[in-house]
Design an enzyme around this catalytic site. Structure first.
Site, PDB file in Angstrom:
ATOM      1  NE  ARG A 199      56.691  39.752  26.058  1.00 28.44           N
ATOM      2  CZ  ARG A 199      56.308  39.009  25.988  1.00 28.44           C
ATOM      3  NH1 ARG A 199      56.385  37.561  26.122  1.00 28.44           N
ATOM      4  NH2 ARG A 199      58.060  38.853  24.321  1.00 28.44           N
ATOM      5  CE1 TYR A 248      36.264  45.365  41.038  1.00 27.52           C
ATOM      6  CE2 TYR A 248      37.398  44.341  38.651  1.00 27.52           C
ATOM      7  CZ  TYR A 248      37.363  45.533  39.418  1.00 27.52           C
ATOM      8  OH  TYR A 248      37.588  46.464  38.826  1.00 27.52           O
ATOM      9  CG  ASP A 285      38.436  37.656  43.832  1.00 27.71           C
ATOM     10  OD1 ASP A 285      39.396  38.278  44.279  1.00 27.71           O
ATOM     11  OD2 ASP A 285      38.214  38.825  42.568  1.00 27.71           O
ATOM     12  CE  LYS A 292      40.788  47.424  43.870  1.00 21.56           C
ATOM     13  NZ  LYS A 292      39.559  45.992  43.688  1.00 21.56           N
TER      14      LYS A 292
HETATM   15  C1  LIG Z   1      39.300  45.213  42.165  1.00 26.89           C
HETATM   16  C2  LIG Z   1      39.254  43.880  42.605  1.00 26.89           C
HETATM   17  C3  LIG Z   1      39.647  43.049  41.167  1.00 26.89           C
HETATM   18  C4  LIG Z   1      40.347  43.821  39.580  1.00 26.89           C
HETATM   19  O1  LIG Z   1      41.455  44.642  40.164  1.00 26.89           O
HETATM   20  P1  LIG Z   1      42.827  45.699  39.766  1.00 26.89           P
HETATM   21  O2  LIG Z   1      43.396  45.264  39.824  1.00 26.89           O
HETATM   22  O3  LIG Z   1      41.411  47.169  39.819  1.00 26.89           O
HETATM   23  O4  LIG Z   1      42.696  45.055  38.077  1.00 26.89           O
HETATM   24  C5  LIG Z   1      39.248  41.829  41.248  1.00 26.89           C
HETATM   25  N1  LIG Z   1      38.347  41.100  42.238  1.00 26.89           N
HETATM   26  C6  LIG Z   1      38.040  41.962  43.434  1.00 26.89           C
HETATM   27  C7  LIG Z   1      37.157  41.490  44.098  1.00 26.89           C
HETATM   28  C8  LIG Z   1      38.909  42.923  43.464  1.00 26.89           C
HETATM   29  O5  LIG Z   1      38.045  44.529  44.092  1.00 26.89           O
END
Ligand SMILES: *Cc1c(COP(=O)(O)O)cnc(C)c1O
Length: 395
Positions: free
Chosen positions: A69, A122, A193, A218
């Site tokens: 962890r 998001y 982000d 993504k």
């Molecule tokens: C999908 C997404 C998240 C969250 O990510 P997960 O991998 O689904 O937990 C955060 N910020 C943005 C801009 C996203 O598109």
């Protein structure tokens, strides 16, 4: 950096050290970083280490591996590569999902502190911030991140500024350099982000942001087969706090997922190059279709975010939002597509599409008829033919 599998590492083999890697273009870095050391018969890829604990006779502290962890050798090449891609002198921290990384970064808001965030963040990020606000853990100020003076005005007395640019799914572009300068002047920490832009599109740390987070689910992993997240910072103290959050909250990635993340990263530049070229082409064609009332894509010269995007981004990205007259028209359109996958998420090799307001958590300021397209790497003509037949069918 001795990755596992580097047992045959031979320091006399020519290799790129950190300084040499830093001089490479990002396209090359995505391929060359995070490799095992070279030597006779050494592997070219890191091994997947399936071990919950690690042998050792000495004491265990922040620097020891100790227990899985705290750290896992399979995370490290991916963390190393993404840290370098974002231009950080420190490796990134890998999490089990984007939200794992978002939660760690949001923990940097002190108890009772003020978080300023885009109203079109998001939905998971906004949901977490709203939950914390309801519980009295922080004060949340939601801003229109496109409106620089309103955002700057909200920074007085704030602790953390959260930025998404472009926003999801409204595609608003922030003036990131101006916001970072205003935040710095007020001692406000900036978290960006960078999921939509990827480190190939913009490098927020270079502009002065303190922390970058990614949903590696993504573009970075890129194949819609894993959930992963990353946090990157150039600041040792912040990294230690994020690391501690990861260790104590336990949002750690499985070794197989981590391996797939790095495997996906290898083709990031090719995928982004193709998908954003196609997105630009589709945005132009969609803008001319009579059934489409508005196209939101910063690559279009008529888009309100175009000038900022041209100044700040390398390329305009692969997400296009379009508006149809009504929710019913949008649902009918999505329901007629045979190549595009009707699914949430984005950034995969396969094109996905969805009407965003089908999510109960989507802000009401997102139009009912807004459909978000995540353009993949298929041929533009095939993607267009599918969109066109669905639009032409009459909505
Ligand atoms: C999908 C997404 C998240 C969250 O990510 P997960 O991998 O689904 O937990 C955060 N910020 C943005 C801009 C996203 O598109």
């Amino acid at each position: 950096m001795a990755y596992i599998g580097g047992m045959t590492a031979d320091p006399t083999y020519p290799h790129l050290d950190d300084a040499a890697l830093a001089a490479l273009s990002p396209e090359t870095l995505a391929v060359a970083a995070g490799r095992p050391e070279r030597g006779p018969d050494s592997p070219v890829n890191p091994s997947i280490v399936l071990s919950s604990t690690f042998v050792g006779l000495g004491g265990i502290d922040q620097t020891a591996r100790g227990y899985a962890r705290f750290s896992n050798p399979t995370w490290e090449p991916f963390e190393d590569a993404v840290g370098k891609l974002e231009g950080a002198p420190l490796p990134a921290l890998l999490f089990s999902s984007g939200m794992g990384a978002v939660a760690a970064a949001m923990s940097l808001v002190p108890v009772g502190g003020v978080l300023v965030a885009p109203r079109h963040s998001y939905s998971g990020t906004l949901g977490l911030a709203q939950l914390k606000a309801e519980r009295g853990e922080l004060d949340l100020l939601e801003v229109d991140i496109e409106d620089t003076s309103a955002t700057v005005a909200a920074l007085d007395g704030a602790d953390v500024l959260w930025v998404e640019s472009p926003t999801n799914p409204m595609m608003e572009v922030a003036d990131l350099p101006a916001l970072v300068a205003a935040a710095k002047a007020r001692g406000v920490l900036v978290v960006v982000d960078n999921t939509f832009s990827t480190p190939l599109g913009q490098k927020p740390l270079a502009v002065g942001a303190d922390v970058v987070v990614h949903s590696a689910t993504k573009y970075l992993a890129g194949h819609s087969d894993v959930l992963l997240g990353l946090a990157v910072t150039a600041n040792e103290t912040l990294r230690a706090r994020l690391h501690q959050h990861r260790t104590l909250h336990g949002a750690i990635a499985g070794p197989v997922e981590a391996w797939l993340g790095l495997r996906g990263l290898r083709t990031l530049a090719l995928r982004v190059e193709r998908s954003q070229a196609t997105a630009g082409e589709l945005a132009r064609r969609l803008a001319e279709h009579p059934a489409v009332t508005r196209v939101r894509y910063p690559g279009l010269p008529t888009d309100p975010g175009h000038e900022r995007a041209a100044a700040q981004f390398e390329g305009f990205g692969s997400i296009v939002s379009i508006e149809l007259a009504t929710a019913q028209a949008a649902d009918a359109f999505v329901g007629r597509l045979a190549l595009w996958l009707p699914a949430t998420s984005l950034g995969g090799v396969e094109s996905t599409i969805e009407r965003r307001r089908r999510h109960a958590a989507e802000p009401l300021s997102v139009p009912e008829g807004l459909v978000r397209l995540s353009v993949g790497i298929e041929h533009a003509d095939d993607l267009w033919a599918d969109l066109k037949q669905a639009l032409d069918a009459g909505l």
